[in-house]
Design an enzyme around this catalytic site. Structure first.
Site: not given
Length: 260
Positions: A153, A166
Site C-alpha cells: 500500500s 495497517y
C-alpha cells in the site's frame, strides 16, 4: 469515482489483452471483491487460468469453467491455504503465478488500537501473505519462470496518522517481498505493488463519496482516486513475460501521492 481530469482511467479492450498471459496458471487471493476481483477477471481476459481464493468462496468468474476455480480459505490458516493451493495446482496441472491481494484495514490511533486488532491486521496482511507465498513455492519452483506479485500500500511507503497497524503490516510486505525476491531467484520473480486509494468496498467503508472527492482526491497529483482495474494492469505487467527482467521492485500505483 473519478473527477474530470486529463488523465482518465485506462480500460483496455480484449484485443489489447489477448495472449498476454496465455498458458499462465495464477492464484489470486482476495478475489471476492475490489482489487483482487479485478485482477482475477483481467487475468482471465488476458488468457490465464485463474484460481480465485477468498475467505468466502468468490462468485463465479466469467468464461469457461475449465479456466477458473473459486476456492475458499482463511489465509491466516496455513493448513487451509495449503489445501487451496493444492486444489488449484491439481486443477490446472501446476501454478506459474501468484497475486496476493487479500487484506484488511484499520484506522485506529496507535495509542488506542487494541492488541487483538493489531495482531489481526498483521496476521492477515503480513503473515497471510507469507502463508500463501510459502504454500505456493513448490509449485512455482516446479513451473520455473514463475511470478509473485504482493500488494502492499502507499501507506507502506508514506504512512498517515491513524494507520499505524495497517502501515506496519504493509511495510512488512515490502521488506518480505524483497527478501524472497533474493532467496527464490532465479526461478521465481517477486515484486510488490503499492496502490494509493482505490475505489473498492474497503475504501468506501472508510469514506463518504463526498470525502473521497473533496478530501482524498486532492492528495494525488492526478486529482482522483484509482480504479481497481488500474492496479490490475500493473499486476498483469509484473505477472507476464513483459517484465522478465524485473524482480524485487516496489511499484507505486498511486496517482502521484508518494511524491506529490
Amino acid at each position: 469515482m473519478t473527477s474530470n481530469t486529463s488523465h482518465p482511467p485506462f480500460h483496455p479492450a480484449d484485443a489489447q489483452l489477448s495472449g498476454r498471459l496465455a498458458g499462465r496458471r495464477v492464484l489470486v487471493t482476495g478475489a471476492a471483491s475490489g482489487i483482487g476481483r479485478a485482477i482475477a477477471e483481467l487475468f482471465l481476459r488476458a488468457g490465464a487460468q485463474v484460481a480465485a481464493l477468498d475467505l468466502r468462496r468468490p462468485a463465479d468468474l466469467p468464461g469457461e469453467a475449465s479456466r477458473w476455480l473459486a476456492c475458499e480459505a482463511d489465509i491466516t490458516d496455513p493448513q487451509a491455504v495449503e489445501r487451496a493451493v493444492q486444489q488449484a495446482a491439481d486443477k490446472f496441472g501446476g501454478l506459474d503465478g501468484l497475486v496476493n491481494a487479500a487484506g484488511i484495514a484499520n484506522t485506529d490511533w496507535a495509542d488506542a488500537v487494541s492488541l487483538q486488532d493489531w495482531k489481526r491486521v498483521i496476521d492477515v496482511n503480513l503473515t497471510g501473505t507469507f502463508n500463501v507465498c510459502r504454500a505456493a513455492l513448490p509449485a512455482l519452483r516446479a513451473a520455473g519462470a514463475a511470478t509473485i506479485v504482493n500488494l502492499s500500500s502507499g501507506q507502506g511507503l508514506q504512512p498517515f496518522k491513524q494507520r499505524s497497524a495497517y502501515a506496519a503490516s504493509k511495510a512488512g510486505v515490502i521488506a518480505f517481498s524483497k527478501s524472497i525476491a533474493m532467496e527464490w531467484a532465479p526461478l521465481v520473480r517477486v515484486n510488490t505493488i503499492c496502490p494509493g486509494a482505490v475505489d473498492t468496498p474497503m475504501v468506501r467503508g472508510g469514506y463518504s463519496a463526498d470525502a473521497l472527492r473533496a478530501q482524498v482526491g486532492p492528495r494525488y497529483a492526478l486529482e482522483r482516486i484509482g480504479e481497481p482495474q488500474e492496479i490490475a494492469m500493473a499486476a498483469l505487467y509484473l505477472s507476464s513475460a513483459e517484465s522478465s527482467f524485473v524482480t524485487g521492485i516496489v511499484l507505486a500505483v498511486d496517482g502521484g501521492r508518494s511524491y506529490h
